[in-house]
Design a protein around this motif. Structure first.
Motif, short mmCIF file in Angstrom:
data_model
loop_
_atom_site.label_atom_id
_atom_site.label_comp_id
_atom_site.label_asym_id
_atom_site.label_seq_id
_atom_site.Cartn_x
_atom_site.Cartn_y
_atom_site.Cartn_z
N PHE A 115 1.03 -1.32 -0.17
CA PHE A 115 0.19 -0.04 0.33
C PHE A 115 0.83 1.05 -0.06
O PHE A 115 1.68 1.21 1.13
CB PHE A 115 -1.03 -0.28 1.36
N ARG A 116 1.38 1.98 -1.03
CA ARG A 116 1.71 3.65 -1.09
C ARG A 116 0.25 4.50 -1.12
O ARG A 116 -0.52 4.08 -2.96
CB ARG A 116 2.68 2.99 -1.97
N HIS A 117 0.27 5.18 -0.96
CA HIS A 117 -0.16 6.82 -1.17
C HIS A 117 0.42 7.45 -2.68
O HIS A 117 1.08 8.13 -2.12
CB HIS A 117 -0.62 7.59 0.39
N GLU A 118 0.04 6.61 -3.81
CA GLU A 118 1.16 7.88 -4.29
C GLU A 118 0.10 8.41 -5.66
O GLU A 118 -1.27 7.76 -5.48
CB GLU A 118 1.33 6.73 -5.62
N ARG A 119 0.29 9.18 -6.59
CA ARG A 119 -0.77 9.57 -7.44
C ARG A 119 -1.36 8.22 -8.79
O ARG A 119 0.14 7.88 -9.37
CB ARG A 119 -0.38 10.18 -8.48
N ARG A 129 0.35 2.09 -11.78
CA ARG A 129 1.10 3.23 -10.49
C ARG A 129 -0.53 3.01 -9.72
O ARG A 129 -1.28 3.39 -9.98
CB ARG A 129 1.72 4.03 -10.46
N GLN A 130 -0.35 1.68 -8.41
CA GLN A 130 -1.79 1.40 -7.88
C GLN A 130 -1.12 2.03 -6.60
O GLN A 130 0.24 2.28 -6.20
CB GLN A 130 -1.70 0.47 -8.01
N ARG A 131 -2.73 2.13 -5.46
CA ARG A 131 -2.14 2.48 -3.83
C ARG A 131 -2.05 1.17 -3.83
O ARG A 131 -1.61 1.60 -2.63
CB ARG A 131 -3.47 3.62 -3.69
N HIS A 145 0.10 -5.35 -5.40
CA HIS A 145 0.89 -6.58 -5.64
C HIS A 145 2.15 -7.07 -5.90
O HIS A 145 2.86 -6.78 -6.39
CB HIS A 145 0.30 -7.61 -5.59
N GLN A 146 2.70 -7.68 -4.64
CA GLN A 146 4.15 -7.79 -4.95
C GLN A 146 4.25 -9.67 -4.79
O GLN A 146 3.89 -9.84 -4.13
CB GLN A 146 5.37 -6.77 -4.33
N PHE A 147 5.61 -10.04 -6.03
CA PHE A 147 6.61 -11.32 -5.28
C PHE A 147 7.85 -11.06 -4.47
O PHE A 147 8.25 -10.36 -5.28
CB PHE A 147 5.88 -12.38 -5.78
N VAL A 198 20.49 3.70 -8.26
CA VAL A 198 20.69 4.17 -7.07
C VAL A 198 19.73 3.06 -6.10
O VAL A 198 19.90 3.54 -4.33
CB VAL A 198 21.35 5.82 -6.49
N ARG A 199 18.38 3.17 -6.38
CA ARG A 199 17.16 2.21 -5.87
C ARG A 199 16.53 3.93 -5.01
O ARG A 199 17.52 4.10 -4.18
CB ARG A 199 17.31 0.87 -5.51
N GLY A 200 15.22 4.01 -4.80
CA GLY A 200 14.47 4.39 -3.55
C GLY A 200 14.44 4.47 -2.57
O GLY A 200 14.74 4.91 -1.55
N GLY A 205 8.55 1.84 -16.52
CA GLY A 205 9.22 0.40 -16.67
C GLY A 205 9.89 -0.60 -15.74
O GLY A 205 10.10 -1.64 -16.33
N THR A 206 10.04 -0.20 -14.60
CA THR A 206 10.33 -1.42 -13.58
C THR A 206 9.53 -2.11 -13.51
O THR A 206 8.89 -2.53 -12.72
CB THR A 206 11.37 -0.73 -12.85
N VAL A 207 9.48 -3.74 -13.72
CA VAL A 207 9.02 -4.76 -12.94
C VAL A 207 9.34 -5.44 -12.18
O VAL A 207 8.53 -6.31 -10.79
CB VAL A 207 8.54 -5.35 -14.00
P1 ATP Z 1 8.90 3.51 -8.54
O1 ATP Z 1 10.50 4.09 -9.39
O2 ATP Z 1 8.63 2.55 -10.40
O3 ATP Z 1 8.25 4.04 -7.60
P2 ATP Z 1 10.06 2.14 -6.72
O4 ATP Z 1 11.32 2.48 -6.30
O5 ATP Z 1 8.88 2.90 -5.80
O6 ATP Z 1 9.46 1.66 -7.77
P3 ATP Z 1 10.19 -0.30 -5.45
O7 ATP Z 1 10.08 0.14 -3.80
O8 ATP Z 1 11.62 -1.12 -5.33
O9 ATP Z 1 9.72 0.39 -6.22
O10 ATP Z 1 8.88 -1.58 -5.58
C1 ATP Z 1 8.81 -2.89 -6.75
C2 ATP Z 1 8.63 -3.34 -7.72
O11 ATP Z 1 6.84 -3.37 -7.39
C3 ATP Z 1 8.61 -2.46 -8.43
O12 ATP Z 1 9.76 -2.09 -9.27
C4 ATP Z 1 7.13 -1.94 -9.27
O13 ATP Z 1 7.17 -3.09 -10.18
C5 ATP Z 1 5.78 -2.41 -8.54
N1 ATP Z 1 5.42 -1.41 -8.10
C6 ATP Z 1 6.22 -0.68 -7.09
N2 ATP Z 1 5.47 0.47 -6.62
C7 ATP Z 1 4.10 0.46 -7.32
C8 ATP Z 1 3.21 0.88 -7.98
N3 ATP Z 1 3.10 2.37 -6.93
N4 ATP Z 1 1.62 0.42 -8.53
C9 ATP Z 1 2.06 -0.63 -8.39
N5 ATP Z 1 3.27 -1.65 -8.80
C10 ATP Z 1 4.64 -1.08 -8.14
#
Ligand code: ATP
Ligand code: MG
Length: 438
Positions: A121-125, A130-132, A135-137, A267-269, A289-291
Motif C-alpha cells: 500500500f502506497r499513497h501515490e498518484r 501505479r496503484q495505491r 501486489h508484489q512477489f 541508486v534505488r529508492g 518500466g521497472t518490473v
Molecule cells: P518506482 O520507481 O516505479 O516508484 P519503486 O522503486 O518505488 O518503483 P520498489 O519499492 O522497488 O519500487 O518495488 C518493486 C516493484 O514493485 C517495482 O519495480 C514495481 O514493479 C512495483 N511497484 C512499486 N510501486 C508500485 C505501485 N505504486 N503500483 C504498482 N506497482 C508498483
C-alpha cells in the motif's frame, strides 16, 4: 462515535478507494497461473514461503526504509489505531520479513531463503502502472555475503522471465552502491559537484540535495539529467572490498550466461540498500518500466535490532508483469470441463454432479441450477466454455445413461454412455482439453 454522512446512508453507490482495484473473476485465472508458476520456481531454488501481517508498527518501515525517502515521506498509509499506536499498512515486504525473522529467531543459522507475496500500500498518484494497492512477489536471502547469493537470486529472476516467455521484453541493469563509508564519501563528492549548479536542478532534486542526494539520479528532469552526465561516478568511489564483491557478481553472471548492463546511475529508492542493486526494466509499459527490483541490505537486520546479518532480496510488481503478459497475448480462462444439461429432477442432477466430482477429483462441473428448456441450458453450456455437455433426460435417467456431446468439435454427434462407466469414458476425452491452472 462515527457519524455517517447522508450520502453514505442514502442510495448513492459506494465505490472502491481510488487506486485500489478489485481483481475480477475473469482476471483471476491469469493471477492464479502466475502465482503457481512463481511459487514453483521459488521452491526449485529451495526458498520457503513466509506470510506476514498487512499491518505493522509504522516504526518497522520508518527505521528500515529511511525518513528521507518517497515511501516514508509521502506514501505510507500510517495512522493511529484505537490504542494510540502508530501503525502502517505495509508499503513493501522486506522490512516486515526482517522484523519477523528477528522476532522468531530465524537468522541463527546462515542461509535463510524466504519468499512472500501479497498486497502493498502506497499513497501515490494513481496512474497507469501505479496503484495505491498493488501486489508484489519478493524473495530474501539472509546470512550470506558471498557474491554467489547475489548471482543465484538474479538467476532465479531470469528464470522467471524465461518461463513466462518475457526474456526479450526485459533487460537487467545492475550497479554497486558500495559500503556505508563509500556512499558517505561519494555523497559529499556529489553535493560538492552539484551545489554550484543548484539553480539548474528541478525543485525535487534541490530538496534531495539536502536530504538524500543520491536520489537525484532518479530525476527525469532534462536539465538535472544533463548536469548528472559529468557528475563524479559512484563506481570510482567504491572501496576495495565492495569493488571486489561487485566484480565477482559480474563474473558469476557472465559464467551463467546472464546479460546485464552496468548502470552507474542506478541508486534505488530505499535507504537500506548497499553493494549490489539491480532492476529489470521494460520499454513496453511506458513510464512505469521497472518490473522487478532489489539489492543487498547488509546493514538492515542490525538497523532493525537484530544481530549483524547480511541480506539480499528483490520485489517483483505483479500488475506490471501481468500487463506485460497480456501485451504478449497470454490469456487464461477457467471454464468448466463438463456442463450438465438436464430435464430431470434437480435432485437427481445434483446427485450426478456430486458423483462425478467424487470419481474425478478436480473435475470442473458446471450446470444450470435455474433449470429451463434444453435450448436455454445449451446456450449457457456453450457460453460457459465447457468442453463437453452431459445431457440427462427422463429416458436417459431410466436407462442409467447420459448423452455426451462435444461442444467444441465440428461434429455434432452424441454418444450414450452408462453412468457407471462415465468417469472412464470422460478421462481420455478431457486429458488434453483440460485447462490446467498449475
Ligand atoms: P518506482 O520507481 O516505479 O516508484 P519503486 O522503486 O518505488 O518503483 P520498489 O519499492 O522497488 O519500487 O518495488 C518493486 C516493484 O514493485 C517495482 O519495480 C514495481 O514493479 C512495483 N511497484 C512499486 N510501486 C508500485 C505501485 N505504486 N503500483 C504498482 N506497482 C508498483
Ligand atoms: Mg515508488
Amino acid at each position: 462515535m462515527v457519524v455517517f454522512s447522508r450520502d453514505i446512508l442514502g442510495m448513492s453507490t459506494i465505490r472502491s478507494i481510488r487506486g485500489m482495484h478489485d481483481i475480477l473473476p475473469d482476471q483471476t485465472p491469469l493471477w492464479q497461473w502466475l502465482e503457481a508458476r512463481l511459487s514453483a520456481i521459488f521452491a526449485s531454488y529451495d526458498f520457503h514461503e513466509i506470510r506476514m501481517p498487512l499491518l505493522e508498527q509504522a516504526e518497522v518501515f520508518m527505521r528500515a526504509i529511511g525518513q528521507a525517502t518517497d515511501v516514508v515521506e509521502k506514501e505510507m498509509y500510517a495512522f493511529e489505531d484505537r490504542n494510540g499506536d502508530m501503525l502502517s499498512l505495509r508499503p513493501e515486504g522486506t522490512a516486515s520479513v526482517v522484523r519477523a525473522a528477528i522476532q522468531h529467531g530465524l537468522l541463527h543459522s546462515p542461509g535463510l531463503k524466504v519468499w512472500y507475496q501479497g498486497p502493498m500500500f502506497r499513497h501515490e498518484r494513481p496512474q497507469k502502472g501505479r496503484q495505491r494497492q498493488f501486489h508484489q512477489f519478493g524473495a530474501e536471502v539472509f546470512g550470506l555475503e558471498q557474491a554467489a547469493a547475489d548471482a543465484e537470486l538474479i538467476a532465479m529472476v531470469e528464470r522467471i522471465w524465461r518461463e513466462l516467455g518475457l526474456s526479450d521484453k526485459v533487460r537487467l541493469e545492475i550497479n554497486s552502491l558500495g559500503d556505508r563509508a563509500d556512499r558517505a564519501r561519494y555523497r559529499q563528492q556529489l553535493v560538492d559537484y552539484l551545489k554550484p549548479h543548484v539553480d539548474r536542478l528541478d525543485p525535487d532534486s534541490q530538496r534531495r540535495l539536502e536530504t538524500n542526494p543520491l536520489r537525484i539520479f532518479d530525476s527525469k528532469h532534462p536539465d538535472t539529467r544533463a548536469l548528472l552526465v559529468d557528475a563524479p561516478r559512484l563506481a570510482d568511489a567504491l572501496g576495495d572490498e565492495a569493488k571486489r564483491h561487485f566484480e565477482e557478481v559480474c563474473k558469476l553472471l557472465d559464467q551463467l550466461g546472464i546479460a546485464y548492463q552496468v548502470n552507474s546511475g542506478l541508486v534505488r529508492g530505499l535507504d537500506y540498500y548497499c553493494r549490489t542493486v539491480f532492476e529489470w526494466i521494460t520499454d513496453d509499459l511506458g513510464a512505469q518500466g521497472t518490473v522487478c527490483a532489489g539489492g543487498r541490505y547488509d546493514e538492515l537486520v542490525a538497523m532493525q535490532g537484530g544481530k549483524d546479518t547480511p541480506g539480499i532480496g528483490f520485489a517483483l510488481g505483479v500488475e506490471r508483469v501481468l500487463a506485460l503478459l497480456s501485451a504478449n497475448g497470454v490469456e487464461r480462462v477457467q471454464a468448466p470441463q463438463v456442463y450438465l444439461v438436464s430435464q430431470v429432477d434437480i435432485g437427481a442432477t445434483l446427485a450426478l454432479a456430486e458423483r462425478l466430482r467424487s470419481e474425478m477429483v478436480g473435475l470442473r462441473v458446471g450446470m444450470s441450477l435455474a433449470g429451463g428448456s434444453f435450448k436455454a441450458q445449451f446456450k449457457r453450456a456453450d457460453r460457459s466454455g465447457a468442453t463437453l455437455a452431459l445431457i440427462l433426460g427422463e429416458s436417459e435417467l431410466e436407462a442409467g445413461e447420459v448423452q455426451v456431446k462435444q461442444l467444441r468439435a465440428e461434429t455434432a454427434e452424441q454418444t450414450s454412455v452408462a453412468i457407471d462407466s462415465l468417469a472412464d469414458y470422460l478421462k481420455p476425452l478431457l486429458a488434453d482439453a483440460s485447462i490446467d491452472l498449475s
